[in-house]
Design a protein around this motif. Structure first.
Motif, mmCIF file in Angstrom:
data_model
loop_
_atom_site.group_PDB
_atom_site.id
_atom_site.type_symbol
_atom_site.label_atom_id
_atom_site.label_comp_id
_atom_site.label_asym_id
_atom_site.label_seq_id
_atom_site.Cartn_x
_atom_site.Cartn_y
_atom_site.Cartn_z
ATOM 1 N N ARG A 222 0.851 -1.181 0.000
ATOM 2 C CA ARG A 222 0.000 0.000 0.000
ATOM 3 C C ARG A 222 0.896 1.243 0.000
ATOM 4 N NH1 ARG A 222 -0.275 -2.053 5.235
ATOM 5 N NH2 ARG A 222 0.426 -0.602 6.894
ATOM 6 N N VAL A 223 0.401 2.312 -0.578
ATOM 7 C CA VAL A 223 1.129 3.584 -0.690
ATOM 8 C C VAL A 223 0.235 4.674 -0.151
ATOM 9 C CG1 VAL A 223 2.238 5.219 -2.242
ATOM 10 C CG2 VAL A 223 2.380 2.760 -2.715
ATOM 11 N N ARG A 224 0.767 5.486 0.744
ATOM 12 C CA ARG A 224 0.027 6.614 1.292
ATOM 13 C C ARG A 224 0.905 7.864 1.201
ATOM 14 N NH1 ARG A 224 -3.020 3.196 0.738
ATOM 15 N NH2 ARG A 224 -4.459 2.206 2.233
ATOM 16 N N SER A 225 0.292 9.008 0.950
ATOM 17 C CA SER A 225 1.016 10.278 0.854
ATOM 18 C C SER A 225 0.278 11.347 1.632
ATOM 19 C CB SER A 225 1.173 10.711 -0.609
ATOM 20 O OG SER A 225 1.955 9.796 -1.327
ATOM 21 N N ASN A 226 1.062 12.280 2.155
ATOM 22 C CA ASN A 226 0.513 13.451 2.829
ATOM 23 C C ASN A 226 1.322 14.684 2.411
ATOM 24 O OD1 ASN A 226 0.017 11.054 4.851
ATOM 25 N ND2 ASN A 226 -1.493 12.624 5.369
ATOM 26 N N ALA A 227 0.658 15.777 2.133
ATOM 27 C CA ALA A 227 1.305 17.068 1.892
ATOM 28 C C ALA A 227 0.922 17.971 3.051
ATOM 29 C CB ALA A 227 0.877 17.655 0.559
#
Length: 779
Positions: A222-227
């Protein structure tokens, strides 16, 4: 493949740039900062900017600056590097090579030594060598660079500061059987930047990415991103440009102070090497003192030999011979002491130049030519006449055979023919002395002393004419006495030869006295026409250290406001925005509105505990008052220095004039006592005061000649010190003065001065000062 990308990224980012890249990057930022400060004011030039010494300097390093080989080590200390405590030390210290060199090979070649390895130094070459090899100068230049280098970090604080981080971990739990086993690869990455604002705010932007791979029971991930955006803005404490920019402002000003300090250091360095105590001119004074001592020793030896001959003839007592023998031994010891002092001063001077004391140096003594008070050829003629006289006195009890006597007359006749060239040499010096009265009187000339000097010149002209006539007359008498020498009149002929030598010596001493006095009067001090009022105004406007003191007082005043701000309560507005990717998809850039979060708030820090801040504020008030007092004290010190310089110049000029008269008087005293000694029998008796008078005259003459040279050198040192204290001394790019040449009496002009010789007028307040033209940065 996707699993290996984070690891590859980590490896590439961890390597970074090369050492030379960072070194060159630091230079590219630092050198322009220093060059920019040079253009901000008058007299801020610092010469060479490049930190690395030229390849021909003793301070140069021939190796790769980023990967230097291992230098030689102290054996005992080397044991502790190989085995620190109970461990084995690193085994790859020598991966960049080994060297036995601490200083480069062949650096002496640029000094151009002669075949014997001796380096000849004049004043300019001594300064060149010091600028090239002085450790003190190099350290001072490096201090300027380091101050500017620290400013680059203060500036970087307000630039966009990028960051990139990654943490990759592999986790294994459980046994090899499902479902208890778990194999997980996790890679968390952050990429973003931070930016500080002049008013105290800060913006942080951070893009965070998390990649998780599960290898148990089939691969899944799984891949998660936050800005994440965070903005913080103080409203009370730490708010405003005055507070937030204080560190940057101080660092910017510190570089200017460092440039000014080094600009003044360059001037002090030149003066210390070329002129001041321990410098080149001081060495010449030590050399002249040695020459004076050697000249005194020669006179003592000649007179002692003469006393021995007189003792044999019954014209001197054993007491007188012993008195002169004791004086002779003292003169020999004085020469030894003076020579040792000169050699020690040379070695100390070599350390100032950055040279090893073992290196032999020879000084260009041409500046001492004015202190050669007698033409060497004329001095040699007198020595030959004295030698002739001593040879005749040894024949006191038995006149020599006629053929020996005739050869003696031939030798005396040959010496007498050298009288006219001696008179011509003295005439040239006397005419040069007389030319001083053709120029107008200077502002520092004493009218009464000028009239006395004019009367002295007239008397010397008469004396020289009489001495020239006597030489001609006595030369003719030598020819007549030589023709009259017969076997029957050998004793009378011998007595005539002795008398002729005495007469020639007496006439030649008259010529030498005229030449000595003429040359003494030709030694002149340069003009220094400085009025106290304009000088003080000039110095207070242009002294670099006083400008720094004034700036530092403003620094302390500024810090009072910064310290007062720290007493306030803390009220910070904090706003954040967190943009998250869609948790149902593995696209790292698929941000979903329903996953985003926004916050805004206020952080409050009540001023209930400000003990440390209170103390800092009170200390800042005291520091400000101290800074103001330091400025006033520096201003007063400058006034003292300049007034003291002017007083010392006046005192030294008077002391020089007194020493000149003392040399003249001592020379006349010596010649008179000597004439009595070698004169007719009826002019003196054994054990009279002649010996004591002669010893006193020799002592006075040595002291007066030393005082004359010392005051001449001291005046030049004081003159350069005045230029330095006025901040009027200006150097070119090489480090040599452009306006320090002495003004010859009677000539107008002079760098940095008006027609009256005072410092150039100070620009009125508010008017711009002249700025030096900018120059390119580089070696």
């Amino acid at each position: 493949m996707r699993a290996t990308m984070p690891l590859l990224t980590v490896a590439l980012l961890a390597v970074g740039c090369t050492r030379s890249h960072y070194r060159n990057s630091a230079d590219r930022e630092t050198y322009p900062i220093v060059a920019e400060r040079e253009t901000l004011g008058y007299g801020y030039g610092i010469g060479r900017l490049r930190l690395e010494p030229p390849p021909w300097s003793r301070l140069s390093d021939p190796f790769d600056p980023d990967r230097p080989p291992k230098p030689p080590d102290d054996p005992a200390a080397g044991v502790l590097m190989a085995h620190p405590y109970k461990f084995h030390g690193a085994s790859h210290w020598g991966k960049d090579g080994y060297t036995d060199l601490i200083e480069p090979v062949g650096w002496e070649g640029v000094l151009a030594p002669d075949a014997a390895g001796t380096v000849r130094l004049d004043q300019e070459k001594a300064v060149e060598v010091a600028l090239l090899n002085s450790r003190e100068y190099q350290t001072a230049l490096e201090s300027v660079y380091l101050t500017a280098l620290s400013l680059t970090l203060n500036r970087f604080e307000f630039d966009v500061r990028w960051f990139g981080r990654n943490v990759t971990t592999y986790a294994h739990t459980g046994t090899s059987s499902l479902p208890a086993e778990s194999n997980t690869l996790t890679s968390n990455s952050n990429l973003g930047f931070a930016r500080n604002f002049a008013a105290g705010g800060q913006l942080v932007v951070d893009f965070a990415n998390s990649v998780v791979y599960e290898y148990t029971g089939g691969a899944s991930g799984r891949v998660r991103s936050n800005a994440l955006f965070t903005l913080t803005q103080p409203l009370l404490r730490n708010f405003g440009r005055a507070v937030r920019l204080e560190g940057l402002t101080q660092a910017e000003r510190d570089v200017l102070y460092a440039v000014r300090d080094f600009a003044r250091f360059r001037k002090q360095f030149y003066v210390s090497v070329a002129v001041q105590s321990g410098g080149y001119l001081d060495l010449l004074l030590a050399l002249q003192t040695l020459r004076n001592s050697e000249a005194n020793l020669r006179r003592q030896e000649e007179t002692y030999r003469l006393y021995n001959e007189l003792f044999r003839g019954g014209r001197a007592s054993v007491v007188e011979v012993d008195q002169f023998y004791q004086s002779l031994q003292s003169a020999r010891q004085d020469v030894i002491n003076t020579r040792v002092a000169l050699e020690s001063a040379k070695d100390q001077f070599k350390l100032v130049l950055g040279l090893p004391p073992r290196l032999p140096v020879d000084l260009d003594d041409s500046p001492l030519d004015p202190f050669i008070l007698t033409d060497p050829n004329v001095e040699r003629l007198r020595d030959l006449l004295e030698e002739f006289q001593r040879a005749r006195l040894r024949e006191l009890d038995a006149p020599p055979p006629l053929d020996v006597l005739r050869r003696a007359f031939a030798e005396l006749s040959r010496l007498a023919r050298n009288g006219p060239p001696a008179v011509a040499s003295a005439t040239a010096d006397l005419d040069a002395f007389g030319q001083q009265f053709d120029r107008p009187a200077g502002p520092g000339d004493d009218p009464e002393q000028r009239e006395r000097d004019r009367a002295t010149f007239a008397a010397l002209k008469t004396t020289l004419a009489e001495a020239a006539a006597d030489l001609t007359k006595h030369a003719a008498k030598v020819e007549r006495d030589a023709a009259a020498a017969t076997e029957e009149a050998r004793k009378e002929a011998w007595e005539a030869a002795v008398q002729d030598a005495k007469l020639l010596l007496s006439a030649l001493d008259g010529v030498i006295a005229v030449q000595t006095q003429s040359r003494i009067y030709r030694i002149e001090l340069p003009e220094v026409d400085v009025s106290e009022g304009p000088a003080l105004a000039f110095a207070k406007s242009y002294r670099l250290d006083l400008q720094n003191r004034l700036g530092q007082a403003t620094d302390a005043w500024r810090k009072v406001r910064v310290a007062a701000n720290a007493l306030r309560g803390g009220v910070d507005v904090v706003a954040t925005a967190n943009l998250a990717s869609d948790p149902d998809h593995d696209n790292p850039f698929n941000f979903a509105a329903e996953a985003n979060a926004y916050t805004v708030g206020v952080q409050l820090d009540a001023p209930l505990n400000r003990q440390a801040e209170r103390n800092a504020y009170r200390a800042s008030l005291i520091t400000y008052q101290r800074a103001k007092r330091a400025y006033v004290a520096q201003s007063d010190q400058i006034e003292f220095q300049i007034r003291q310089d002017l007083r010392e110049l006046g005192r030294t000029r008077s002391a020089f004039a007194i020493a000149r008269q003392q040399v003249l008087a001592a020379a006349r005293q010596y010649e008179n006592a000597r004439l009595i000694l070698i004169g007719p029998r009826d002019r003196r008796a054994a054990n009279d005061a002649t010996t004591l008078n002669l010893l006193q005259a020799l002592s006075n003459l040595l002291a007066a000649r030393n005082a004359l040279a010392a005051n001449f050198v001291l005046f030049e040192q004081r003159r350069l010190q005045l230029l330095l204290d006025l901040e009027e001394l200006q150097l070119d790019h090489r480090g040599f003065p452009t306006n320090a040449a002495p003004r010859v009496p009677g000539r107008a002009g002079g760098g940095g001065r008006d027609e009256a010789g005072s410092p150039a007028p100070v620009p009125p307040p508010g008017e711009p000062r002249p700025l030096p033209p900018p120059r390119p940065v580089g070696p």
